[in-house]
Scaffold this active site. Sequence first.
Site, PDB file in Angstrom:
ATOM      1  N   ASP A 247     -10.662  -7.301   0.234  1.00 13.89           N
ATOM      2  CA  ASP A 247     -10.138  -6.232   1.205  1.00 13.89           C
ATOM      3  C   ASP A 247     -10.348  -4.942   0.834  1.00 13.89           C
ATOM      4  O   ASP A 247      -9.712  -4.549  -0.072  1.00 13.89           O
ATOM      5  CB  ASP A 247      -8.640  -6.461   1.074  1.00 13.89           C
ATOM      6  CG  ASP A 247      -7.907  -5.554   2.162  1.00 13.89           C
ATOM      7  OD1 ASP A 247      -7.771  -6.087   3.402  1.00 13.89           O
ATOM      8  OD2 ASP A 247      -7.701  -4.558   1.984  1.00 13.89           O
TER       9      ASP A 247
ATOM     10  N   LYS B  52     -11.260  -1.155   7.041  1.00 12.54           N
ATOM     11  CA  LYS B  52     -10.427  -0.696   7.981  1.00 12.54           C
ATOM     12  C   LYS B  52     -10.896   0.727   8.526  1.00 12.54           C
ATOM     13  O   LYS B  52     -11.450   1.295   7.703  1.00 12.54           O
ATOM     14  CB  LYS B  52      -8.917  -0.450   7.423  1.00 12.54           C
ATOM     15  CG  LYS B  52      -8.506  -1.764   6.606  1.00 12.54           C
ATOM     16  CD  LYS B  52      -7.317  -1.686   5.898  1.00 12.54           C
ATOM     17  CE  LYS B  52      -7.015  -2.797   4.732  1.00 12.54           C
ATOM     18  NZ  LYS B  52      -7.312  -2.576   3.377  1.00 12.54           N
TER      19      LYS B  52
ATOM     20  N   TYR C 276     -10.699   4.203   1.269  1.00 11.25           N
ATOM     21  CA  TYR C 276     -10.590   3.853  -0.283  1.00 11.25           C
ATOM     22  C   TYR C 276     -11.832   4.279  -1.057  1.00 11.25           C
ATOM     23  O   TYR C 276     -11.890   4.164  -2.187  1.00 11.25           O
ATOM     24  CB  TYR C 276     -10.579   2.121  -0.673  1.00 11.25           C
ATOM     25  CG  TYR C 276      -9.197   1.626  -0.205  1.00 11.25           C
ATOM     26  CD1 TYR C 276      -8.153   1.964   0.379  1.00 11.25           C
ATOM     27  CD2 TYR C 276      -9.148   0.049  -0.157  1.00 11.25           C
ATOM     28  CE1 TYR C 276      -6.975   1.408   0.939  1.00 11.25           C
ATOM     29  CE2 TYR C 276      -8.045  -0.451   0.580  1.00 11.25           C
ATOM     30  CZ  TYR C 276      -7.051   0.087   1.011  1.00 11.25           C
ATOM     31  OH  TYR C 276      -6.153  -0.569   1.471  1.00 11.25           O
TER      32      TYR C 276
HETATM   33  N1  LIG Z   1      -3.210  -1.743   4.934  1.00 16.72           N
HETATM   34  C1  LIG Z   1      -2.467  -0.850   4.140  1.00 16.72           C
HETATM   35  O1  LIG Z   1      -2.205   0.183   4.343  1.00 16.72           O
HETATM   36  C2  LIG Z   1      -2.563  -1.178   2.396  1.00 16.72           C
HETATM   37  C3  LIG Z   1      -1.557  -0.325   1.719  1.00 16.72           C
HETATM   38  C4  LIG Z   1      -1.864  -0.630   0.431  1.00 16.72           C
HETATM   39  C5  LIG Z   1      -2.661  -1.670  -0.108  1.00 16.72           C
HETATM   40  N2  LIG Z   1      -3.348  -2.374   0.891  1.00 16.72           N
HETATM   41  C6  LIG Z   1      -4.312  -3.682   0.209  1.00 16.72           C
HETATM   42  O2  LIG Z   1      -3.601  -4.460  -0.598  1.00 16.72           O
HETATM   43  C7  LIG Z   1      -3.987  -4.587  -1.802  1.00 16.72           C
HETATM   44  C8  LIG Z   1      -3.061  -4.806  -2.743  1.00 16.72           C
HETATM   45  O3  LIG Z   1      -2.064  -3.802  -2.654  1.00 16.72           O
HETATM   46  P1  LIG Z   1      -1.649  -2.901  -3.831  1.00 16.72           P
HETATM   47  O4  LIG Z   1      -2.904  -2.860  -4.788  1.00 16.72           O
HETATM   48  O5  LIG Z   1      -1.279  -1.558  -3.382  1.00 16.72           O
HETATM   49  O6  LIG Z   1      -0.585  -3.488  -4.896  1.00 16.72           O
HETATM   50  P2  LIG Z   1      -0.325  -4.751  -5.571  1.00 16.72           P
HETATM   51  O7  LIG Z   1      -1.442  -5.610  -5.344  1.00 16.72           O
HETATM   52  O8  LIG Z   1       1.058  -5.401  -5.188  1.00 16.72           O
HETATM   53  O9  LIG Z   1      -0.156  -4.413  -7.163  1.00 16.72           O
HETATM   54  C9  LIG Z   1      -1.261  -3.965  -7.823  1.00 16.72           C
HETATM   55  C10 LIG Z   1      -0.602  -3.609  -9.182  1.00 16.72           C
HETATM   56  O10 LIG Z   1      -0.356  -4.912  -9.808  1.00 16.72           O
HETATM   57  C11 LIG Z   1      -0.803  -4.752 -11.040  1.00 16.72           C
HETATM   58  N3  LIG Z   1      -0.882  -6.229 -11.255  1.00 16.72           N
HETATM   59  C12 LIG Z   1      -1.882  -6.992 -10.773  1.00 16.72           C
HETATM   60  N4  LIG Z   1      -1.889  -8.443 -11.193  1.00 16.72           N
HETATM   61  C13 LIG Z   1      -0.945  -8.452 -12.097  1.00 16.72           C
HETATM   62  C14 LIG Z   1      -0.375  -9.446 -13.008  1.00 16.72           C
HETATM   63  N5  LIG Z   1      -0.778 -10.451 -13.042  1.00 16.72           N
HETATM   64  N6  LIG Z   1       0.772  -9.164 -13.732  1.00 16.72           N
HETATM   65  C15 LIG Z   1       1.344  -7.742 -13.728  1.00 16.72           C
HETATM   66  N7  LIG Z   1       0.710  -6.759 -13.048  1.00 16.72           N
HETATM   67  C16 LIG Z   1      -0.203  -7.126 -12.299  1.00 16.72           C
HETATM   68  C17 LIG Z   1      -1.845  -4.017 -11.054  1.00 16.72           C
HETATM   69  O11 LIG Z   1      -2.291  -3.574 -12.276  1.00 16.72           O
HETATM   70  P3  LIG Z   1      -3.841  -3.592 -12.901  1.00 16.72           P
HETATM   71  O12 LIG Z   1      -4.650  -3.195 -11.707  1.00 16.72           O
HETATM   72  O13 LIG Z   1      -3.773  -2.694 -14.109  1.00 16.72           O
HETATM   73  O14 LIG Z   1      -4.328  -4.964 -13.254  1.00 16.72           O
HETATM   74  C18 LIG Z   1      -1.599  -2.747 -10.107  1.00 16.72           C
HETATM   75  O15 LIG Z   1      -0.889  -1.763 -10.658  1.00 16.72           O
HETATM   76  C19 LIG Z   1      -4.693  -3.195  -1.958  1.00 16.72           C
HETATM   77  O16 LIG Z   1      -5.432  -3.362  -2.904  1.00 16.72           O
HETATM   78  C20 LIG Z   1      -5.307  -2.971  -0.549  1.00 16.72           C
HETATM   79  O17 LIG Z   1      -6.357  -3.774  -0.490  1.00 16.72           O
HETATM   80  C21 LIG Z   1      -3.405  -2.103   2.055  1.00 16.72           C
END
Ligand SMILES: NC(=O)c1ccc[n+]([C@@H]2O[C@H](COP(=O)([O-])OP(=O)(O)OC[C@H]3O[C@@H](n4cnc5c(N)ncnc54)[C@H](OP(=O)(O)O)[C@@H]3O)[C@@H](O)[C@H]2O)c1
Length: 279
Positions: free
Chosen positions: A47, A77, A52
């Site tokens: 994704d 997106k 990004y």
């Molecule tokens: N459509 C939208 O508006 C929108 C908005 C935000 C995000 N997104 C999408 O959703 C995806 C996921 O959301 P997000 O990246 O914001 O947040 P998330 O996946 O909820 O959280 C990512 C965080 O969690 C940590 N993490 C990952 N696996 C872990 C584990 N097993 N144990 C402990 N910590 C862990 C990561 O650290 P490390 O990287 O250090 O491992 C990072 O700091 C994004 O990458 C993007 O593709 C979309």
Amino acid sequence: MTDLVPRIALNQGPLIPQLGFGVFLVDPAMTQKTVESALEVGYRHIDTATGYNNEAQVGAAIRASGLKREDIFVTTKLRNDHHKARDIKGAYQRSLDALDIGYLDLYLIHWPMPLVGYYVEAWKLFEGFLAEGTTRAIGVSNFKIPHLQRLMAETSVVPALNQVELHPVWQQKELRAFQDQHGIKAEAWAPLGQGRYPLDSIPAINAAAAAHGKTPAQVMLRWHMQEGIIAIPKANSREHQAANLDIFDFELTPAEMAAIQAADGGHRLAVDPDDVNSD
Ligand SMILES: NC(=O)c1ccc[n+]([C@@H]2O[C@H](COP(=O)([O-])OP(=O)(O)OC[C@H]3O[C@@H](n4cnc5c(N)ncnc54)[C@H](OP(=O)(O)O)[C@@H]3O)[C@@H](O)[C@H]2O)c1
């Protein structure tokens, strides 16, 4: 590991791996390596977004992987400033060019930007992209129920999914119930809460983690799977990438699922989509 990830049928036909890999805030300089690692670990769903600034690096990782294009599901997106400038066709072509993987699996309107008031017109152009076959599915992100209602009333293709903030502390129960009635799948961004609360701060999740010999993050992702939600956790480290895929060898009991459902805080932790009307 790859074979263990369930595939969910979208209303426009394609199957989407229920667990994917998100690349928000992955440094463009590191993205190719990070996505290559994620593909090696077993992810087959990536994704990204124009916003990004790493579409080209995602595409390079996919081309370098040696995997067949049809074995990887890729989402990108429409960026808000292109949406606002009504530059939908140009933005779409630039995403296709940057990724350089032939076609998209899913193209999303990143935010509805209700005060801009152009998402219905943008969606009609998305319907054209779907018809011409350069993307296999189209969907939306950060749409609330009134935005979905308006879209469905004024256009002909029902979104394949809606990608929204969704995690155990903000479970989006009302939106998901509405979407279930209309065949729109729920996709969770921030499935791990995006660092907005400590992963070990929810007693029901800690108890389930201890019972199954898993981490709180793994229980959170397993909860999404059992709720039928598509989830796209981001992880820079290979260790977290692998751990987040290692959730298909245990099952939360109905009592554990109910206890996590009861942990819903009832309010979002990130921005309200109605308040996002520019970059
Ligand atoms: N459509 C939208 O508006 C929108 C908005 C935000 C995000 N997104 C999408 O959703 C995806 C996921 O959301 P997000 O990246 O914001 O947040 P998330 O996946 O909820 O959280 C990512 C965080 O969690 C940590 N993490 C990952 N696996 C872990 C584990 N097993 N144990 C402990 N910590 C862990 C990561 O650290 P490390 O990287 O250090 O491992 C990072 O700091 C994004 O990458 C993007 O593709 C979309």
